[in-house]
Design a protein around this motif. Structure first.
Motif, PDB file in Angstrom:
ATOM      1  N   ARG A 164       7.572  19.043   4.478  1.00 21.81           N
ATOM      2  CA  ARG A 164       6.906  19.600   5.665  1.00 21.81           C
ATOM      3  C   ARG A 164       5.496  19.052   5.911  1.00 21.81           C
ATOM      4  O   ARG A 164       5.149  18.738   7.050  1.00 21.81           O
ATOM      5  N   PRO A 165       4.667  18.960   4.853  1.00 23.74           N
ATOM      6  CA  PRO A 165       3.313  18.394   5.118  1.00 23.74           C
ATOM      7  C   PRO A 165       3.389  16.973   5.688  1.00 23.74           C
ATOM      8  O   PRO A 165       2.612  16.617   6.578  1.00 23.74           O
ATOM      9  N   HIS A 166       4.330  16.176   5.173  1.00 23.46           N
ATOM     10  CA  HIS A 166       4.475  14.806   5.685  1.00 23.46           C
ATOM     11  C   HIS A 166       4.852  14.821   7.167  1.00 23.46           C
ATOM     12  O   HIS A 166       4.276  14.093   7.984  1.00 23.46           O
ATOM     13  N   ILE A 167       5.838  15.649   7.484  1.00 21.42           N
ATOM     14  CA  ILE A 167       6.314  15.692   8.872  1.00 21.42           C
ATOM     15  C   ILE A 167       5.206  16.174   9.802  1.00 21.42           C
ATOM     16  O   ILE A 167       4.980  15.614  10.886  1.00 21.42           O
ATOM     17  N   LEU A 168       4.519  17.186   9.374  1.00 20.98           N
ATOM     18  CA  LEU A 168       3.434  17.715  10.214  1.00 20.98           C
ATOM     19  C   LEU A 168       2.348  16.665  10.428  1.00 20.98           C
ATOM     20  O   LEU A 168       1.877  16.438  11.551  1.00 20.98           O
ATOM     21  N   ARG A 169       1.990  16.004   9.327  1.00 20.01           N
ATOM     22  CA  ARG A 169       0.956  14.965   9.398  1.00 20.01           C
ATOM     23  C   ARG A 169       1.391  13.832  10.341  1.00 20.01           C
ATOM     24  O   ARG A 169       0.670  13.395  11.218  1.00 20.01           O
ATOM     25  N   LEU A 170       2.643  13.393  10.135  1.00 27.18           N
ATOM     26  CA  LEU A 170       3.159  12.299  10.975  1.00 27.18           C
ATOM     27  C   LEU A 170       3.211  12.706  12.438  1.00 27.18           C
ATOM     28  O   LEU A 170       2.858  11.925  13.337  1.00 27.18           O
ATOM     29  N   TYR A 223       3.175   4.574   6.806  1.00 28.96           N
ATOM     30  CA  TYR A 223       3.075   5.844   6.068  1.00 28.96           C
ATOM     31  C   TYR A 223       3.922   5.800   4.806  1.00 28.96           C
ATOM     32  O   TYR A 223       3.487   6.213   3.726  1.00 28.96           O
ATOM     33  N   SER A 224       5.149   5.261   4.944  1.00 31.58           N
ATOM     34  CA  SER A 224       6.047   5.186   3.786  1.00 31.58           C
ATOM     35  C   SER A 224       5.484   4.265   2.718  1.00 31.58           C
ATOM     36  O   SER A 224       5.577   4.549   1.514  1.00 31.58           O
ATOM     37  N   ALA A 225       4.893   3.169   3.164  1.00 31.86           N
ATOM     38  CA  ALA A 225       4.318   2.219   2.209  1.00 31.86           C
ATOM     39  C   ALA A 225       3.173   2.847   1.435  1.00 31.86           C
ATOM     40  O   ALA A 225       2.930   2.513   0.269  1.00 31.86           O
ATOM     41  N   ILE A 226       2.466   3.772   2.075  1.00 30.70           N
ATOM     42  CA  ILE A 226       1.321   4.393   1.401  1.00 30.70           C
ATOM     43  C   ILE A 226       1.762   5.582   0.544  1.00 30.70           C
ATOM     44  O   ILE A 226       1.412   5.683  -0.631  1.00 30.70           O
ATOM     45  N   TYR A 227       2.559   6.482   1.125  1.00 32.06           N
ATOM     46  CA  TYR A 227       2.850   7.746   0.445  1.00 32.06           C
ATOM     47  C   TYR A 227       4.116   7.729  -0.392  1.00 32.06           C
ATOM     48  O   TYR A 227       4.266   8.520  -1.298  1.00 32.06           O
TER      49      TYR A 227
END
Lengths: 210, 291
Positions: free
Chosen positions: B11-17, B73-77
């Motif tokens: 959820r935090p990822h989705i919200l951030r994105l 984002y995927s490359a970073i997180y």
């Protein structure tokens, strides 16, 4: 901070150098040494460059190709008058577009032609156009608006006869301008536009205006 | 069909994105809408093309940003943090997500299809003399103006190695070395060739048409701004293809056009008798020429 300032300083230097170069190259350009003068261009057109009367090229890789001689790269001064004399040795083959039978872009809108009539007698006169079916070649520099049809030598003219076409035109600023023939005069090629029409050094070339 | 659910950890990822995507998309859309798109607005057709291009770019911007953002984002997180090579968690199909992306894509594509069809049909409407619906030069075509003002001018474009000439059948078939068009006047272009295949491209007017021998290729354009334009060949056609350019095309007001065409007719008189009557197309005969 110092690094950022260095980048800013470098950027300013680049801009200043570019500006100076622009001013130096374009705005303070000196006219060419012959600008404003009159120059003569003497050419010959022939159906087989190996058998030309004035500047034959027997060792040419295509001695049976039609061509302008002695060269197809002409260097002329900018903003000047170019007096052209073309010694035209070929018979008529006709224009695909009859419109090019008209003279465009020459001084006075005409040309002077010495030729032979149907009885083989020499004639001469100023012309603003010719019968498009009687054209042998054209002298055309499209970007200078110059289109001059070259009258074919009458079949009744004495052997070895030449039509002489003279005219003058004005050049613009320095640059490279292509010239070409608008008669599809490349014998034995489809549409008459192959071989020497598609090869620099025969029926097309460059006018280098300096 | 499995229920669509988001793992708590995601959820935090989705919200951030989502937040970043909305912000960047808004900035991107505003940015691309500021760009003046080619072929600009010298003709109605050109303006239609520019508007369509602007719309396409605006719609593509959020998609582009989403793709790039996911990659970055995927490359970073989600990058691999251990040295061991291990498989990631198994990913199974998610039906609701698949339905969602197919539906959104379909809606976008269908919407663009409708926009494209509307643009094409509006150009067709503009061609019709007296047809209502399109504004030409601030007035209403057909409904607000009459007769001569909106009568189409016919111009034949004749390509040949390596130059374009133009014939105006409405003006006695006069042939010219440059293309002049009156502003706010519908024009019907008949594009053909005297020898081989060329392509007539009046870039600023938004017109590009194949020039084939023996073919009368008809295109319509309505210039709406005065100024110069360039015509060039866009079909590789031989030695001087790169030089087959006319930089002296002009859209002028009606009185200047009348003056120009009168001068052309006068100049044409010297060759008129030798030029054949206007024909919709030419066959390059004879096939073999030469001295």
């Amino acid at each position: 901070m110092i690094r950022r300032l260095s980048w800013v300083a470098a950027g300013v230097v680049v801009v200043v150098v570019a500006l100076v170069a622009f001013v130096g190259l374009f705005m303070l350009r000196q006219p060419g040494p012959l600008e404003g003068t009159t120059t003569t261009l003497h050419l010959e057109t022939v159906a087989a460059v190996g058998q030309a009367l004035e500047w034959p090229r027997p060792n040419d890789p295509h001695p049976d190709w039609v061509g302008y001689l002695p060269t197809t790269t002409w260097t002329v001064p900018a903003n000047s008058t170019i007096q052209v004399q073309i010694d035209q040795e070929d018979g008529a083959t006709g224009l695909r577009n009859p419109f090019w039978g008209k003279v465009f872009g020459t001084e006075g809108g005409n040309m002077h032609v010495t030729f032979f009539d149907d009885k083989g007698n020499p004639q001469e006169g100023d012309m603003t156009s010719i019968d498009p079916t009687q054209a042998a070649h054209t002298f055309a520099i499209p970007d200078l608006g110059v289109f001059v049809p070259l009258l074919g030598v009458n079949a009744n003219a004495p052997a070895g006869s030449t039509n002489v076409i003279t005219f003058s035109f004005k050049t613009k600023g320095p640059g490279r301008y292509r010239w070409q023939c608008f008669v599809p005069c490349a014998a034995k090629t489809i549409f008459g536009n192959g071989g020497p029409m598609q090869t620099i050094g025969y029926m097309g070339g460059t006018v280098i205006v300096v | 069909m499995g229920a669509f659910r988001i793992e708590e950890a995601d959820r935090p990822h989705i919200l951030r994105l989502l937040i970043v995507w909305v912000i960047l998309s808004a900035i991107g859309i505003v940015g691309v809408l500021q760009i003046n798109y080619p072929p600009y607005d010298q003709s109605i057709q050109g303006q239609d093309q520019a508007s369509t291009l602007k719309l396409l770019t605006a719609l593509a911007t959020p998609v582009f940003i989403a793709v790039v953002m996911m990659v970055v984002y995927s490359a970073i997180y989600f990058r691999r943090t251990t040295k061991e090579l291990v498989d990631g968690p198994p990913m199974l199909g998610n039906t609701p997500v698949q339905i969602a992306w197919v539906a959104i894509s379909a809606i976008l594509v269908l919407f663009l299809a409708v926009v494209g069809i509307a643009t094409l049909s509006s150009e067709n409407v503009a061609q019709l003399v007296g047809a209502p619906g399109r504004t030409i030069g601030g007035g209403q075509t057909g409904s607000g103006t009459t007769g001569e003002e909106n009568k189409e001018i016919h111009v034949q474009v004749i390509a040949q190695q390596w130059y374009f000439t133009y014939r105006y059948p409405d003006y006695g078939g006069v042939e010219t070395t440059h293309l002049y068009l009156p502003v706010n006047h519908p024009v019907e272009l008949h594009v053909t060739s005297l020898d081989i295949i060329h392509s007539f491209w009046a870039y600023q007017l938004g017109v590009k048409a194949d020039a084939n021998p023996g073919v009368d290729n008809i295109f319509h354009v309505t210039p709406q701004k005065t100024g110069s334009f360039q015509v060039r060949c866009s079909e590789l056609c031989g030695l001087w293809h790169g030089h087959m350019v006319d930089s002296e095309g002009q859209v002028v007001n009606q009185s200047d056009f009348d003056t120009w065409i009168a001068q052309q007719q006068k100049d044409f008189e010297t060759i008129a008798s030798a030029v054949p009557s206007y024909a919709p197309y030419y066959f390059p005969l004879p096939l073999v020429k030469g001295s």
